[in-house]
Design a protein around this motif. Structure first.
Motif, short mmCIF file in Angstrom:
data_model
loop_
_atom_site.label_atom_id
_atom_site.label_comp_id
_atom_site.label_asym_id
_atom_site.label_seq_id
_atom_site.Cartn_x
_atom_site.Cartn_y
_atom_site.Cartn_z
N GLU A 98 27.63 44.35 65.05
CA GLU A 98 28.83 43.98 65.48
C GLU A 98 28.84 42.38 65.05
O GLU A 98 30.14 41.80 65.05
N ASN A 99 27.80 41.73 65.00
CA ASN A 99 27.90 40.15 64.62
C ASN A 99 27.67 40.09 63.20
O ASN A 99 27.52 38.85 62.71
N GLY A 100 27.59 41.12 62.40
CA GLY A 100 27.33 40.97 60.79
C GLY A 100 26.04 40.90 60.47
O GLY A 100 25.92 40.93 59.15
N ALA A 101 25.11 40.93 61.25
CA ALA A 101 23.53 40.80 61.04
C ALA A 101 23.18 42.34 60.39
O ALA A 101 23.68 43.44 60.72
N VAL A 102 22.36 42.25 59.15
CA VAL A 102 22.00 43.30 58.34
C VAL A 102 21.26 44.18 59.39
O VAL A 102 20.35 43.69 60.02
N ARG A 103 21.47 45.36 59.20
CA ARG A 103 20.52 46.50 60.06
C ARG A 103 19.29 46.90 59.18
O ARG A 103 19.59 47.58 58.27
N GLU A 104 18.09 46.27 59.41
CA GLU A 104 17.03 46.72 58.32
C GLU A 104 16.72 48.00 58.15
O GLU A 104 16.20 48.54 57.37
N GLU A 105 17.12 48.73 59.33
CA GLU A 105 16.53 50.34 59.40
C GLU A 105 17.34 51.06 58.62
O GLU A 105 17.21 52.25 58.31
N MET A 106 18.72 50.52 58.20
CA MET A 106 19.68 51.18 57.46
C MET A 106 19.62 51.15 55.77
O MET A 106 18.92 49.91 55.66
N PRO A 107 19.90 51.97 54.88
CA PRO A 107 19.69 51.66 53.41
C PRO A 107 20.62 50.36 52.94
O PRO A 107 21.79 50.36 53.52
N THR A 108 19.95 49.62 52.12
CA THR A 108 20.91 48.65 51.51
C THR A 108 20.84 48.96 49.96
O THR A 108 19.88 49.45 49.69
N SER A 109 22.01 48.86 49.44
CA SER A 109 22.12 49.06 48.02
C SER A 109 22.85 48.00 47.15
O SER A 109 23.64 47.10 47.86
N ARG A 110 22.91 47.81 45.82
CA ARG A 110 23.78 47.19 45.23
C ARG A 110 24.67 47.76 44.37
O ARG A 110 24.39 48.72 43.68
N MET A 111 25.88 47.23 44.57
CA MET A 111 26.93 47.96 44.17
C MET A 111 27.76 47.18 42.87
O MET A 111 28.06 46.03 43.25
N THR A 112 27.88 47.73 41.68
CA THR A 112 28.55 47.02 40.49
C THR A 112 29.79 47.75 40.26
O THR A 112 29.61 48.98 40.02
N ILE A 113 30.97 47.30 40.20
CA ILE A 113 32.01 47.93 39.84
C ILE A 113 32.81 47.09 38.59
O ILE A 113 32.71 45.83 38.61
N THR A 114 33.06 47.64 37.65
CA THR A 114 33.34 47.16 36.28
C THR A 114 34.89 47.83 35.98
O THR A 114 35.19 48.93 36.32
N PHE A 115 35.74 46.78 35.39
CA PHE A 115 36.99 47.44 35.24
C PHE A 115 37.32 47.11 33.72
O PHE A 115 37.16 46.03 33.29
N GLU A 116 37.68 48.21 33.09
CA GLU A 116 38.04 47.93 31.49
C GLU A 116 39.44 48.53 31.27
O GLU A 116 39.95 49.43 31.94
N PRO A 117 40.08 47.81 30.41
CA PRO A 117 41.34 48.35 29.96
C PRO A 117 41.30 49.30 29.19
O PRO A 117 40.13 49.56 28.54
N THR A 118 42.33 50.31 29.23
CA THR A 118 42.45 51.44 28.24
C THR A 118 44.07 51.40 27.61
O THR A 118 44.66 50.62 27.86
N ALA A 119 44.17 52.38 26.80
CA ALA A 119 45.49 52.51 26.17
C ALA A 119 46.72 52.74 27.34
O ALA A 119 47.71 52.40 27.03
N THR A 120 46.16 53.47 28.45
CA THR A 120 47.23 53.89 29.33
C THR A 120 46.99 53.09 30.58
O THR A 120 47.92 53.25 31.68
N GLY A 121 46.18 52.21 30.85
CA GLY A 121 46.00 51.23 31.89
C GLY A 121 44.69 50.70 32.06
O GLY A 121 44.36 49.82 31.42
#
Length: 326
Positions: A98-121
């Motif tokens: 609840e204080n924002g400290a990382v819980r070391e016993e739980m999995p941590t992951s790296r998330m990468t989100i990419t955004f690309e234009p298309t013909a419709t959006g």
């Protein structure tokens, strides 16, 4: 639904999600980098997110929690690793206390989100990389695949705006899975009034009547957490049918945006449902979203077959006509 695929790869230790949107790349980027917009879709149905910190610079952090229908809070934190707007962002995603400290016993992951234009959006690709096969499997077991898909399928309502998303469509019913139904209805009026209309007996009796020919004869409401309510309807003017009612308990109340209650058909041994009411206001209109959790598929189908959606539309139209437009 915008999500086109969600896959996991135990060898590459990844989960990959792809989605297509009828909105430009810049608009999609804005939705993912504005915490107020993120809050409207990041948590899956029933677990909305609240961002308490958001510093989108390399090395900065975001802190948020998801709140269950029972009021439990699940905390998480991001560390921003790469930011290349409006093309991509990468974060270190960790469970937290609840204080924002990382819980070391739980999995941590790296998330990468990419955004690309298309013909419709635009097209979105989210790749989450785990540190081990055990961490990936632990996340799968916690429902991460299903939860992420349901969360990303909510982005449309943010990109379009509430009026474009729901105006003029009446009451809409979506089957999310075997036990969850999502009902939406846009009310052309302010959130505070729509909230009061769901909480105050004198207002409820004016609109929550169902089809014509019925009245809400009994309306007892204690909207506080732990409080109980009881509704009972009766036919009027010679209408056919027998009296019936519902009763239940308030589990969560966060005025004027969210209320979670149980609902049981009075005088029966039918199991209760869980009703999660959420309100969002934009440009003077309020979107009602009601997530209903049924005990099983059979109960879900039985209730929907009663014409529930039509009855709710009659009531919501009356709410808009009698209260909001008065």
């Amino acid at each position: 639904m915008p999500v086109t695929a969600v896959t996991t790869d135990p060898e590459a230790l990844t989960m990959t999600l792809t989605a297509e949107f009828d909105a430009p790349q810049e608009r999609l980027w804005e939705a993912f980098t504005d915490p107020r917009q993120l809050e409207r879709f990041w948590g899956p149905p029933g677990y909305p997110a609240t961002f308490t910190a958001f510093d989108p610079v390399v090395g900065g952090h975001a802190k948020y929690h998801m709140t269950s229908p029972q009021g439990e809070k699940f905390y998480a934190t991001w560390e921003f690793l790469e930011i290349d707007g409006p093309r991509s962002l990468s974060v270190l995603d960790s469970f937290a206390d609840e204080n924002g400290a990382v819980r070391e016993e739980m999995p941590t992951s790296r998330m990468t989100i990419t955004f690309e234009p298309t013909a419709t959006g635009s097209r979105l690709e989210s790749i989450t990389r785990f540190t081990s096969a055990e961490a990936l499997q632990q996340s799968i077991d916690m429902g991460m695949v299903e939860g992420t898909e349901m969360a990303f399928n909510q982005v449309d309502r943010v990109l379009q705006g509430l009026r474009d998303y729901a105006a003029g469509k009446g009451t809409q019913t979506e089957l999310l899975d075997d036990t969850h139904v999502r009902i939406t209805r846009l009310i052309d009026g302010p959130i505070d009034l729509v909230w009061r209309a769901h909480q105050e007996p004198e207002l409820l009796k004016q609109w929550m009547l169902g089809p014509d020919g019925w009245r809400l004869d009994v309306c007892e409401v204690d909207p506080s957490v732990g409080g109980r309510y009881r509704y009972e309807w009766a036919p009027v003017d010679g209408a056919e049918g027998e009296r019936f009612g519902f009763d239940g308990e308030t589990l969560l109340s966060e005025a004027p945006r969210r209320a979670v209650t149980t609902e049981h058909m009075t005088g029966t041994d039918f199991p209760s449902t869980l009703n999660d009411l959420n309100l969002d206001e934009e440009d003077g209109a309020t979107l009602i979203t009601l997530l209903i959790e049924y005990p099983d598929k059979e109960t879900r189908d039985m209730v929907l077959a009663t014409g529930m959606t039509d009855g709710m539309e009659a009531s919501y139209a009356r709410l808009e006509r009698e209260l909001v437009s008065a």
